[in-house]
Design a protein around this motif. Sequence first.
Motif, PDB file in Angstrom:
ATOM      1  N   ASP A 252      47.474 138.242  39.597  1.00 44.09           N
ATOM      2  CA  ASP A 252      48.762 138.142  40.271  1.00 44.09           C
ATOM      3  C   ASP A 252      49.856 138.947  39.579  1.00 44.09           C
ATOM      4  O   ASP A 252      51.022 138.885  39.961  1.00 44.09           O
ATOM      5  N   GLY A 253      49.479 139.707  38.536  1.00 48.25           N
ATOM      6  CA  GLY A 253      50.435 140.532  37.819  1.00 48.25           C
ATOM      7  C   GLY A 253      51.044 139.884  36.600  1.00 48.25           C
ATOM      8  O   GLY A 253      51.755 140.552  35.827  1.00 48.25           O
ATOM      9  N   SER A 254      50.805 138.593  36.398  1.00 46.92           N
ATOM     10  CA  SER A 254      51.303 137.927  35.193  1.00 46.92           C
ATOM     11  C   SER A 254      50.670 138.552  33.957  1.00 46.92           C
ATOM     12  O   SER A 254      49.531 139.043  34.002  1.00 46.92           O
ATOM     13  N   LEU A 255      51.404 138.512  32.849  1.00 45.42           N
ATOM     14  CA  LEU A 255      50.928 139.107  31.604  1.00 45.42           C
ATOM     15  C   LEU A 255      50.447 138.014  30.659  1.00 45.42           C
ATOM     16  O   LEU A 255      51.049 136.938  30.580  1.00 45.42           O
ATOM     17  N   LEU A 256      49.379 138.299  29.946  1.00 45.08           N
ATOM     18  CA  LEU A 256      48.861 137.407  28.919  1.00 45.08           C
ATOM     19  C   LEU A 256      49.068 138.068  27.559  1.00 45.08           C
ATOM     20  O   LEU A 256      48.667 139.218  27.362  1.00 45.08           O
ATOM     21  N   ILE A 257      49.676 137.345  26.640  1.00 49.53           N
ATOM     22  CA  ILE A 257      49.971 137.867  25.318  1.00 49.53           C
ATOM     23  C   ILE A 257      49.378 136.920  24.273  1.00 49.53           C
ATOM     24  O   ILE A 257      49.687 135.725  24.260  1.00 49.53           O
ATOM     25  N   ALA A 258      48.537 137.467  23.400  1.00 48.45           N
ATOM     26  CA  ALA A 258      48.019 136.693  22.273  1.00 48.45           C
ATOM     27  C   ALA A 258      48.932 136.923  21.070  1.00 48.45           C
ATOM     28  O   ALA A 258      49.345 138.049  20.801  1.00 48.45           O
ATOM     29  N   ASP A 259      49.256 135.852  20.355  1.00 52.39           N
ATOM     30  CA  ASP A 259      50.154 135.930  19.201  1.00 52.39           C
ATOM     31  C   ASP A 259      49.582 135.040  18.109  1.00 52.39           C
ATOM     32  O   ASP A 259      49.318 133.854  18.335  1.00 52.39           O
ATOM     33  N   ASN A 260      49.398 135.568  16.922  1.00 54.87           N
ATOM     34  CA  ASN A 260      48.719 134.813  15.870  1.00 54.87           C
ATOM     35  C   ASN A 260      49.599 133.832  15.119  1.00 54.87           C
ATOM     36  O   ASN A 260      49.105 133.034  14.327  1.00 54.87           O
ATOM     37  N   LYS A 261      50.897 133.885  15.327  1.00 56.86           N
ATOM     38  CA  LYS A 261      51.780 132.923  14.675  1.00 56.86           C
ATOM     39  C   LYS A 261      52.643 132.213  15.694  1.00 56.86           C
ATOM     40  O   LYS A 261      52.714 130.991  15.715  1.00 56.86           O
ATOM     41  N   ALA A 262      53.313 132.991  16.526  1.00 56.47           N
ATOM     42  CA  ALA A 262      54.353 132.458  17.406  1.00 56.47           C
ATOM     43  C   ALA A 262      55.381 131.726  16.544  1.00 56.47           C
ATOM     44  O   ALA A 262      55.243 131.628  15.332  1.00 56.47           O
ATOM     45  N   LYS A 263      56.433 131.248  17.144  1.00 54.34           N
ATOM     46  CA  LYS A 263      57.460 130.567  16.369  1.00 54.34           C
ATOM     47  C   LYS A 263      57.023 129.183  15.918  1.00 54.34           C
ATOM     48  O   LYS A 263      57.631 128.572  15.042  1.00 54.34           O
ATOM     49  N   THR A 264      55.920 128.686  16.485  1.00 52.73           N
ATOM     50  CA  THR A 264      55.390 127.385  16.073  1.00 52.73           C
ATOM     51  C   THR A 264      54.499 127.504  14.851  1.00 52.73           C
ATOM     52  O   THR A 264      54.122 126.491  14.264  1.00 52.73           O
ATOM     53  N   GLY A 265      54.128 128.736  14.494  1.00 57.66           N
ATOM     54  CA  GLY A 265      53.196 128.932  13.387  1.00 57.66           C
ATOM     55  C   GLY A 265      51.743 128.795  13.783  1.00 57.66           C
ATOM     56  O   GLY A 265      50.850 128.894  12.943  1.00 57.66           O
ATOM     57  N   GLU A 266      51.486 128.585  15.075  1.00 55.28           N
ATOM     58  CA  GLU A 266      50.121 128.410  15.565  1.00 55.28           C
ATOM     59  C   GLU A 266      49.691 129.628  16.379  1.00 55.28           C
ATOM     60  O   GLU A 266      50.501 130.191  17.125  1.00 55.28           O
ATOM     61  N   PRO A 267      48.419 130.054  16.264  1.00 54.80           N
ATOM     62  CA  PRO A 267      47.930 131.088  17.179  1.00 54.80           C
ATOM     63  C   PRO A 267      48.105 130.617  18.614  1.00 54.80           C
ATOM     64  O   PRO A 267      47.747 129.485  18.947  1.00 54.80           O
ATOM     65  N   THR A 268      48.672 131.486  19.455  1.00 54.30           N
ATOM     66  CA  THR A 268      49.096 131.050  20.789  1.00 54.30           C
ATOM     67  C   THR A 268      48.777 132.095  21.837  1.00 54.30           C
ATOM     68  O   THR A 268      48.884 133.297  21.580  1.00 54.30           O
ATOM     69  N   LEU A 269      48.401 131.622  23.026  1.00 51.88           N
ATOM     70  CA  LEU A 269      48.256 132.478  24.192  1.00 51.88           C
ATOM     71  C   LEU A 269      49.422 132.196  25.126  1.00 51.88           C
ATOM     72  O   LEU A 269      49.599 131.063  25.588  1.00 51.88           O
ATOM     73  N   PHE A 270      50.235 133.234  25.384  1.00 46.96           N
ATOM     74  CA  PHE A 270      51.378 133.109  26.281  1.00 46.96           C
ATOM     75  C   PHE A 270      51.065 133.731  27.637  1.00 46.96           C
ATOM     76  O   PHE A 270      50.329 134.716  27.726  1.00 46.96           O
ATOM     77  N   ARG A 271      51.681 133.171  28.678  1.00 47.51           N
ATOM     78  CA  ARG A 271      51.749 133.840  29.973  1.00 47.51           C
ATOM     79  C   ARG A 271      53.211 134.268  30.163  1.00 47.51           C
ATOM     80  O   ARG A 271      54.130 133.467  29.966  1.00 47.51           O
ATOM     81  N   VAL A 272      53.400 135.530  30.538  1.00 47.55           N
ATOM     82  CA  VAL A 272      54.745 136.087  30.666  1.00 47.55           C
ATOM     83  C   VAL A 272      54.981 136.545  32.100  1.00 47.55           C
ATOM     84  O   VAL A 272      54.137 137.241  32.685  1.00 47.55           O
ATOM     85  N   ASN A 273      56.118 136.151  32.653  1.00 44.28           N
ATOM     86  CA  ASN A 273      56.520 136.622  33.980  1.00 44.28           C
ATOM     87  C   ASN A 273      56.969 138.081  33.852  1.00 44.28           C
ATOM     88  O   ASN A 273      57.911 138.367  33.116  1.00 44.28           O
ATOM     89  N   PRO A 274      56.309 139.023  34.538  1.00 39.31           N
ATOM     90  CA  PRO A 274      56.640 140.436  34.350  1.00 39.31           C
ATOM     91  C   PRO A 274      58.009 140.825  34.899  1.00 39.31           C
ATOM     92  O   PRO A 274      58.559 141.863  34.511  1.00 39.31           O
ATOM     93  N   ALA A 275      58.572 140.010  35.777  1.00 41.05           N
ATOM     94  CA  ALA A 275      59.878 140.319  36.357  1.00 41.05           C
ATOM     95  C   ALA A 275      61.018 139.777  35.512  1.00 41.05           C
ATOM     96  O   ALA A 275      62.038 140.451  35.305  1.00 41.05           O
ATOM     97  N   THR A 276      60.860 138.554  34.982  1.00 35.37           N
ATOM     98  CA  THR A 276      61.937 137.911  34.243  1.00 35.37           C
ATOM     99  C   THR A 276      61.738 137.930  32.732  1.00 35.37           C
ATOM    100  O   THR A 276      62.696 137.713  31.978  1.00 35.37           O
ATOM    101  N   GLY A 277      60.496 138.143  32.280  1.00 28.54           N
ATOM    102  CA  GLY A 277      60.194 138.082  30.857  1.00 28.54           C
ATOM    103  C   GLY A 277      60.030 136.683  30.322  1.00 28.54           C
ATOM    104  O   GLY A 277      59.822 136.485  29.114  1.00 28.54           O
ATOM    105  N   ALA A 278      60.109 135.669  31.199  1.00 22.13           N
ATOM    106  CA  ALA A 278      59.976 134.281  30.757  1.00 22.13           C
ATOM    107  C   ALA A 278      58.603 134.045  30.139  1.00 22.13           C
ATOM    108  O   ALA A 278      57.582 134.495  30.662  1.00 22.13           O
ATOM    109  N   GLN A 279      58.599 133.327  29.010  1.00 20.47           N
ATOM    110  CA  GLN A 279      57.375 133.067  28.259  1.00 20.47           C
ATOM    111  C   GLN A 279      56.926 131.622  28.448  1.00 20.47           C
ATOM    112  O   GLN A 279      57.734 130.701  28.332  1.00 20.47           O
TER     113      GLN A 279
END
Length: 300
Positions: A252-279
């Motif tokens: 559907d065009g959504s973006l998936l971003i893997a991050d090894n820390k994130a602000k929580t300090g945990e490895p995290t998989l984010f979904r990002v809205n490509p139009a708004t940038g919402a995480q």
Amino acid sequence: MTAENAIPAGTILLSDSEAFGCQGAVHMVDPGTGLQAFFALGGDLVGATGIAVEADGNVVVTKDRQYPGTGTLLRLSRSDGKTTQRVVSSEGNFVAPCAVAVEGNGNILVADLSSKGPGAIIRIDPVTGDQTVLSVSDGTLDPLRPGGVCVAADGTVVVVEQAGPVPEPAAPRVVRIDPVTGVRTVVSAGGAFVSPVDVAIDHDGNILVVDANAFTGSSGGVIKVDPVSGAQSVVSSGGSFDSPTAIAVEADGSLLIADNKAKTGEPTLFRVNPATGAQQVLASGLPFRALTGVKVVPAA
């Protein structure tokens, strides 16, 4: 891969170099619920880097030689509910394989950070494992430590490159590689790029780059690059990102971003809205350990 063993379309796959006591793994994440499971664990997966999916549904993963063994390209296939690992190609031109993509004809492309010196893009025959260098540095600035690699709809190869270890390194950049001649053309350089680590193409043909340190406080983000003009625009930055490592695009065009820390300090998989940038956090924490690549299983 038989129908009964096929991974459902839309399933998210993540390579992990150090899961479960540094065994290495490929995780599966349900795109609706975020539920985590293992597709493969251990074996030769310690040090897993890039990940891609072949047309028949098999999964290919690169492995860095800094971990036990050698630089390797693995194929993972499921049979009778179990996942088997087979070496497709190893050693040869491999030094530090970091990313992998599959061409339309089934050939496999591996980006290697250190092959031939400052790095190379290597084409692998999917049946024989034979290696052919598609694009290689001239020994100075070209290319500069190739990282993420993907293939555009027209077969063009797109690569992100970080500034290399030379006296006056040029800016990090995105390059386009002719799949026949290996000739490189710079699409975009400098600008917001600081540490570009992965690349994908969205459904409109735009180039999406994930950069680990591009924004205030060395926080990472996603930068969109116009494939014609090279103009850069920020899709998403800051927020909960810390050190993003990989990017993929959903149906559907959504973006998936893997991050090894994130602000929580945990490895995290984010979904990002490509139009708004919402995480949005889709999955986080154990069994994730050191996420290195992300891909979406396409429809058959």
